[in-house]
Design a protein around this motif. Structure first.
Motif: not given
Length: 104
Positions: A43-70
């Motif tokens: 429900n938060y604003m979409l900022i951008r879309v990462l490209t295929y094969g992206a690698r991301v840093p994780i600065n910190c983690q937060s609980p939020g909406e429950r999501v199902t993915g790979p």
């Protein structure tokens, strides 16, 4: 093969403790262009879309909406930049839990 010596003096120890380290980057699921949101939920604003094969840093983690993915179903969201979050269900961290500190 050379062996690196550990810092010995107080000044050397202080300098060694502030040297920058490369941030660990985690791969986004193959074949996924991942949405980056302004907060931990779809429900938060979409900022951008990462490209295929992206690698991301994780600065910190937060609980939020429950999501199902790979990589399962989770309510964890990874902060990958200032005000930028992605669902941990799409990031291969090798864990079902926190791999970084909880966001303040």
């Amino acid at each position: 093969m050379a062996i690196e010596e550990a810092p010995q003096t107080t000044d050397e120890l202080a300098a060694a403790s502030v040297e920058p380290r490369a941030a660990r980057r985690y791969p986004v699921a193959p074949g996924v262009r991942l949405n980056v949101r302004s907060g931990p939920g779809t429900n938060y604003m979409l900022i951008r879309v990462l490209t295929y094969g992206a690698r991301v840093p994780i600065n910190c983690q937060s609980p939020g909406e429950r999501v199902t993915g790979p990589y399962g179903t989770t309510n964890l969201w990874d902060n990958i930049g200032n005000g930028e979050f992605v669902s941990d269900a799409f990031v291969n961290t090798g864990s079902d839990g926190y791999v970084a500190v909880r966001c303040a």
